[in-house]
Write an enzyme that holds these catalytic residues in place. Structure first.
Site, mmCIF file in Angstrom:
data_model
loop_
_atom_site.group_PDB
_atom_site.id
_atom_site.type_symbol
_atom_site.label_atom_id
_atom_site.label_comp_id
_atom_site.label_asym_id
_atom_site.label_seq_id
_atom_site.Cartn_x
_atom_site.Cartn_y
_atom_site.Cartn_z
ATOM 1 N N ARG A 107 5.017 -34.605 8.855
ATOM 2 C CA ARG A 107 3.933 -34.332 9.814
ATOM 3 C C ARG A 107 3.364 -32.920 9.622
ATOM 4 O O ARG A 107 2.208 -32.658 9.983
ATOM 5 C CB ARG A 107 4.420 -34.531 11.247
ATOM 6 C CG ARG A 107 5.459 -33.526 11.719
ATOM 7 C CD ARG A 107 5.998 -33.905 13.088
ATOM 8 N NE ARG A 107 6.811 -32.866 13.688
ATOM 9 C CZ ARG A 107 8.073 -32.616 13.348
ATOM 10 N NH1 ARG A 107 8.668 -33.317 12.391
ATOM 11 N NH2 ARG A 107 8.765 -31.661 13.967
ATOM 12 N N HIS A 108 4.157 -32.037 9.033
ATOM 13 C CA HIS A 108 3.675 -30.666 8.822
ATOM 14 C C HIS A 108 2.648 -30.604 7.695
ATOM 15 O O HIS A 108 1.793 -29.726 7.688
ATOM 16 C CB HIS A 108 4.854 -29.729 8.551
ATOM 17 C CG HIS A 108 5.828 -29.727 9.686
ATOM 18 N ND1 HIS A 108 5.493 -29.250 10.928
ATOM 19 C CD2 HIS A 108 7.083 -30.228 9.782
ATOM 20 C CE1 HIS A 108 6.526 -29.422 11.751
ATOM 21 N NE2 HIS A 108 7.499 -30.016 11.076
ATOM 22 N N HIS B 270 7.486 -25.221 8.249
ATOM 23 C CA HIS B 270 6.394 -25.892 8.958
ATOM 24 C C HIS B 270 5.002 -25.525 8.455
ATOM 25 O O HIS B 270 4.111 -26.360 8.502
ATOM 26 C CB HIS B 270 6.464 -25.583 10.462
ATOM 27 C CG HIS B 270 7.621 -26.264 11.140
ATOM 28 N ND1 HIS B 270 7.802 -26.240 12.499
ATOM 29 C CD2 HIS B 270 8.665 -26.994 10.642
ATOM 30 C CE1 HIS B 270 8.906 -26.926 12.811
ATOM 31 N NE2 HIS B 270 9.445 -27.382 11.696
ATOM 32 N N ASP C 258 0.866 -1.176 0.000
ATOM 33 C CA ASP C 258 0.000 0.000 0.000
ATOM 34 C C ASP C 258 0.907 1.233 0.000
ATOM 35 O O ASP C 258 2.140 1.115 -0.106
ATOM 36 C CB ASP C 258 -1.009 -0.039 1.167
ATOM 37 C CG ASP C 258 -0.379 0.182 2.537
ATOM 38 O OD1 ASP C 258 0.864 0.317 2.621
ATOM 39 O OD2 ASP C 258 -1.127 0.215 3.528
ATOM 40 N N HIS C 259 0.307 2.419 0.148
ATOM 41 C CA HIS C 259 1.097 3.665 0.056
ATOM 42 C C HIS C 259 2.154 3.763 1.156
ATOM 43 O O HIS C 259 3.166 4.428 0.972
ATOM 44 C CB HIS C 259 0.167 4.879 0.094
ATOM 45 C CG HIS C 259 -0.868 4.782 1.159
ATOM 46 N ND1 HIS C 259 -2.049 4.083 0.986
ATOM 47 C CD2 HIS C 259 -0.882 5.227 2.438
ATOM 48 C CE1 HIS C 259 -2.760 4.125 2.102
ATOM 49 N NE2 HIS C 259 -2.069 4.804 2.997
ATOM 50 N N CYS D 153 2.810 -3.371 4.116
ATOM 51 C CA CYS D 153 2.007 -2.198 4.496
ATOM 52 C C CYS D 153 2.718 -1.553 5.681
ATOM 53 O O CYS D 153 3.894 -1.839 5.917
ATOM 54 C CB CYS D 153 0.547 -2.579 4.794
ATOM 55 S SG CYS D 153 0.276 -3.641 6.211
ATOM 56 N N GLY D 154 2.052 -0.688 6.413
ATOM 57 C CA GLY D 154 2.739 -0.006 7.509
ATOM 58 C C GLY D 154 3.266 -0.969 8.557
ATOM 59 O O GLY D 154 4.433 -0.924 8.944
ATOM 60 N N THR D 155 2.398 -1.852 9.010
ATOM 61 C CA THR D 155 2.795 -2.825 10.039
ATOM 62 C C THR D 155 2.930 -4.251 9.512
ATOM 63 O O THR D 155 3.479 -5.110 10.199
ATOM 64 C CB THR D 155 1.713 -2.886 11.139
ATOM 65 O OG1 THR D 155 0.462 -3.220 10.493
ATOM 66 C CG2 THR D 155 1.567 -1.561 11.867
ATOM 67 N N GLY D 156 2.377 -4.512 8.355
ATOM 68 C CA GLY D 156 2.291 -5.881 7.825
ATOM 69 C C GLY D 156 1.056 -6.609 8.353
ATOM 70 O O GLY D 156 0.679 -7.660 7.835
ATOM 71 N N ILE D 157 0.421 -6.043 9.364
ATOM 72 C CA ILE D 157 -0.705 -6.736 10.009
ATOM 73 C C ILE D 157 -1.961 -6.698 9.150
ATOM 74 O O ILE D 157 -2.617 -7.723 8.937
ATOM 75 C CB ILE D 157 -0.975 -6.151 11.416
ATOM 76 C CG1 ILE D 157 0.224 -6.375 12.323
ATOM 77 C CG2 ILE D 157 -2.219 -6.800 12.025
ATOM 78 C CD1 ILE D 157 0.123 -5.660 13.676
ATOM 79 N N GLY D 158 -2.288 -5.523 8.638
ATOM 80 C CA GLY D 158 -3.496 -5.420 7.803
ATOM 81 C C GLY D 158 -3.401 -6.336 6.598
ATOM 82 O O GLY D 158 -4.367 -7.050 6.265
ATOM 83 N N MET D 159 -2.245 -6.347 5.958
ATOM 84 C CA MET D 159 -2.047 -7.217 4.790
ATOM 85 C C MET D 159 -2.216 -8.679 5.184
ATOM 86 O O MET D 159 -2.835 -9.461 4.448
ATOM 87 C CB MET D 159 -0.652 -7.021 4.188
ATOM 88 C CG MET D 159 -0.465 -5.731 3.409
ATOM 89 S SD MET D 159 -1.454 -5.710 1.892
ATOM 90 C CE MET D 159 -0.650 -4.340 1.033
HETATM 91 C C1 RB5 Z 1 -1.909 2.784 6.307
HETATM 92 O O1 RB5 Z 1 -1.792 4.034 6.919
HETATM 93 C C2 RB5 Z 1 -1.773 1.696 7.359
HETATM 94 O O2 RB5 Z 1 -2.928 1.624 8.119
HETATM 95 C C3 RB5 Z 1 -1.489 0.388 6.701
HETATM 96 O O3 RB5 Z 1 -0.331 0.494 5.927
HETATM 97 C C4 RB5 Z 1 -1.233 -0.834 7.574
HETATM 98 O O4 RB5 Z 1 -0.306 -0.560 8.556
HETATM 99 C C5 RB5 Z 1 -2.385 -1.559 8.062
HETATM 100 O O5 RB5 Z 1 -2.265 -2.611 8.717
#
Ligand code: RB5
Length: 144
Positions: A130-131, A96, A7-8, A63-69
């Protein structure tokens, strides 16, 4: 072929990882974004489609944290996405979990670490055995 997308928030890191991997000889399909605002679930769906269609073997999402993706990518059938931020987890999610997408945070990692983690992800083989049974159980969850 390896798909890469962001993302941006992840443009600079995506370009750094892409340059590193290209120099190492990997073939990359760059899905953007290249600066224009992009909602991460939209990019996650686009990149995962490259994998589920068989166009690409694996994918890298930033993305910013990788979490949203990672949350978005894991909603898609056939995708096993791992949030990667350290060497050990990156190696073992391949060995694994047979992860086919790695997600990284541009605001939590530097480009050097992200590039090396991507290389580890792309060069580590799934152990099977097993994995495989456990991965099959994940697939069964998707089909419930
Ligand atoms: C975008 O500002 C931010 O929310 C996104 O990159 C990401 O961190 C979401 O998980």
């Amino acid at each position: 072929m390896i798909a890469i997308g962001c993302d941006h928030a992840g443009v600079e890191m995506k370009n750094a990882v892409k340059e590193y991997l290209t120099e190492k000889g990997f073939e990359l399909k760059d899905l953007g974004t290249n600066g224009e605002p992009c909602d991460y679930p939209v990019m996650a769906e686009k990149l995962c489609g490259e994998i589920t269609s068989g166009n690409c073997e694996k994918g890298i999402l930033i993305c910013g944290t990788g979490i949203g993706m990672s949350i978005a990518a894991n909603k898609i059938k056939g995708i096993r996405a791992a949030l990667c931020a350290d060497y050990f987890s990156t190696k073992y999610t391949r060995k694994h979990n047979d992860a086919n997408v790695m997600c990284m945070g541009a605001r939590t990692l530097g480009p050097g670490l992200a590039s090396e983690l991507a290389e580890i992800f792309l060069t580590t083989e799934f152990e099977g055995g097993r994995h495989q049974r456990r991965v099959d159980l994940i697939t069964a969850l998707e089909n419930k």
